[in-house]
Design a protein around this motif. Structure first.
Motif, short mmCIF file in Angstrom:
data_model
loop_
_atom_site.label_atom_id
_atom_site.label_comp_id
_atom_site.label_asym_id
_atom_site.label_seq_id
_atom_site.Cartn_x
_atom_site.Cartn_y
_atom_site.Cartn_z
N ALA A 118 0.75 -1.22 0.07
CA ALA A 118 -0.18 -0.04 -0.04
C ALA A 118 0.70 1.12 0.16
O ALA A 118 0.43 2.23 -0.56
N GLU A 119 1.91 1.27 0.77
CA GLU A 119 2.99 2.44 0.46
C GLU A 119 3.44 2.55 -0.49
O GLU A 119 3.64 3.90 -1.13
N ALA A 120 3.66 1.53 -1.07
CA ALA A 120 4.41 1.57 -2.63
C ALA A 120 3.57 2.19 -3.64
O ALA A 120 3.80 2.92 -4.53
N GLU A 121 2.07 1.79 -3.57
CA GLU A 121 1.15 2.10 -4.51
C GLU A 121 0.84 3.70 -4.00
O GLU A 121 0.76 4.50 -5.00
N ALA A 122 0.88 4.04 -2.74
CA ALA A 122 0.52 5.53 -2.53
C ALA A 122 1.90 6.28 -3.16
O ALA A 122 1.54 7.60 -3.61
N ALA A 123 3.14 5.77 -2.79
CA ALA A 123 4.34 6.54 -3.41
C ALA A 123 4.16 6.58 -4.79
O ALA A 123 4.24 7.93 -5.13
N VAL A 124 3.87 5.88 -5.59
CA VAL A 124 3.73 5.83 -6.85
C VAL A 124 2.56 6.87 -7.39
O VAL A 124 2.74 7.75 -8.25
N ALA A 125 1.54 6.76 -6.75
CA ALA A 125 0.33 7.63 -7.02
C ALA A 125 0.68 8.91 -7.02
O ALA A 125 0.14 9.85 -7.66
N LEU A 126 1.49 9.30 -5.87
CA LEU A 126 1.77 10.68 -5.58
C LEU A 126 2.62 11.34 -6.70
O LEU A 126 2.39 12.64 -6.83
N THR A 127 3.42 10.60 -7.39
CA THR A 127 4.23 11.24 -8.64
C THR A 127 3.97 10.58 -9.82
O THR A 127 4.70 11.19 -10.76
N ASP A 128 2.91 9.88 -10.12
CA ASP A 128 2.70 9.43 -11.31
C ASP A 128 2.01 10.42 -12.13
O ASP A 128 0.71 10.76 -12.08
N SER A 129 2.80 11.18 -13.12
CA SER A 129 2.21 12.32 -13.77
C SER A 129 0.99 11.78 -14.89
O SER A 129 0.16 12.71 -15.20
N ASP A 130 1.01 10.59 -15.41
CA ASP A 130 0.21 10.37 -16.53
C ASP A 130 -1.06 9.24 -15.92
O ASP A 130 -1.79 8.91 -16.81
N GLY A 131 -1.09 9.01 -14.73
CA GLY A 131 -2.08 8.25 -14.11
C GLY A 131 -2.09 6.84 -14.47
O GLY A 131 -3.21 6.26 -14.35
N ASP A 132 -0.95 6.33 -15.08
CA ASP A 132 -1.01 5.15 -15.49
C ASP A 132 -0.38 3.85 -14.40
O ASP A 132 -0.46 2.68 -14.56
N GLY A 133 -0.48 4.53 -13.08
CA GLY A 133 -0.05 3.36 -12.06
C GLY A 133 1.65 3.33 -12.06
O GLY A 133 2.08 2.36 -11.26
N LEU A 134 2.38 3.83 -12.86
CA LEU A 134 3.92 3.57 -12.85
C LEU A 134 4.51 4.96 -13.03
O LEU A 134 4.02 5.95 -13.35
N LEU A 135 5.84 4.84 -12.54
CA LEU A 135 6.47 5.95 -12.65
C LEU A 135 7.53 5.89 -13.89
O LEU A 135 8.04 5.10 -14.15
N SER A 136 7.50 6.99 -14.83
CA SER A 136 8.28 7.22 -15.93
C SER A 136 9.69 7.88 -15.42
O SER A 136 9.90 8.13 -14.15
N LEU A 137 10.54 7.81 -16.39
CA LEU A 137 11.91 8.54 -15.94
C LEU A 137 11.62 10.02 -15.53
O LEU A 137 12.13 10.36 -14.61
N GLU A 138 10.80 10.56 -16.16
CA GLU A 138 10.57 12.20 -15.83
C GLU A 138 10.23 12.17 -14.27
O GLU A 138 10.49 13.12 -13.43
N ASP A 139 9.01 11.09 -14.10
CA ASP A 139 8.44 11.15 -12.69
C ASP A 139 9.36 10.82 -11.60
O ASP A 139 9.49 11.54 -10.64
N PHE A 140 10.44 9.85 -11.93
CA PHE A 140 11.54 9.45 -10.91
C PHE A 140 12.35 10.82 -10.76
O PHE A 140 12.85 10.99 -9.60
N VAL A 141 12.75 11.16 -11.83
CA VAL A 141 13.56 12.44 -11.65
C VAL A 141 12.91 13.57 -10.71
O VAL A 141 13.60 14.05 -9.87
N LYS A 142 11.62 13.76 -10.90
CA LYS A 142 10.89 14.81 -9.99
C LYS A 142 10.97 14.30 -8.63
O LYS A 142 11.12 15.12 -7.55
N VAL A 143 11.03 13.05 -8.25
CA VAL A 143 10.72 12.29 -7.25
C VAL A 143 12.42 12.63 -6.37
O VAL A 143 12.45 13.01 -5.29
#
Length: 141
Positions: free
Chosen positions: A41-66
């Protein structure tokens, strides 16, 4: 080596299936590889916080933002969006039932009792639910 290239190398290491995205499970594996423990649940929430396109995954761009850290306004907005995923529509809090429902949608089967225990860890006022301020604290831990 340029900073962005370093981010790409780290991202590639985390992206164990090579699909160009970091899933919540891959995030959990990364945390485990450095000796940490992250609940699904923590991982899901962490991804949801930074997932810019709503696909439930982190892109490289999302990762860099994190890694570089988003601006405070953006963080607040992202936290609010994540909170709204878990809180029942029109509600100002996350209940054990709404947490169970959201976790079920994410493929995580938990009992209401488990969800009560998860909430209790961050329920500062003892009302059995998480308000937005308690949720923010949970997400920064």
């Amino acid at each position: 080596m340029e900073k962005f290239e370093q981010y790409e190398r780290v991202f590639s290491h985390f992206d164990s299936d090579g699909d160009g995205r970091i899933s919540p499970e891959e995030l959990r594996q990364c945390v485990a590889s450095i000796g940490g423990d992250m609940a699904a649940a923590e991982a899901e929430a962490a991804v949801a916080l930074t997932d810019s396109d709503g696909d439930g995954l982190l892109s490289l761009e999302d990762f860099v933002k994190v890694v570089e850290g988003a601006g405070e306004d953006e963080k607040q907005s992202d936290l609010k969006a994540a909170f709204e995923l878990y809180a029942p529509e029109g509600s100002a809090c996350i209940t054990p039932e709404s947490l169970k429902r959201m976790l079920s949608r994410l493929g995580q089967r938990r009992s209401v009792h488990d969800c009560k225990n998860m909430i209790a860890s961050f329920d500062l006022n003892g009302d059995g639910v998480l308000n937005f301020d308690e949720f923010k604290i949970m997400m920064t831990c």
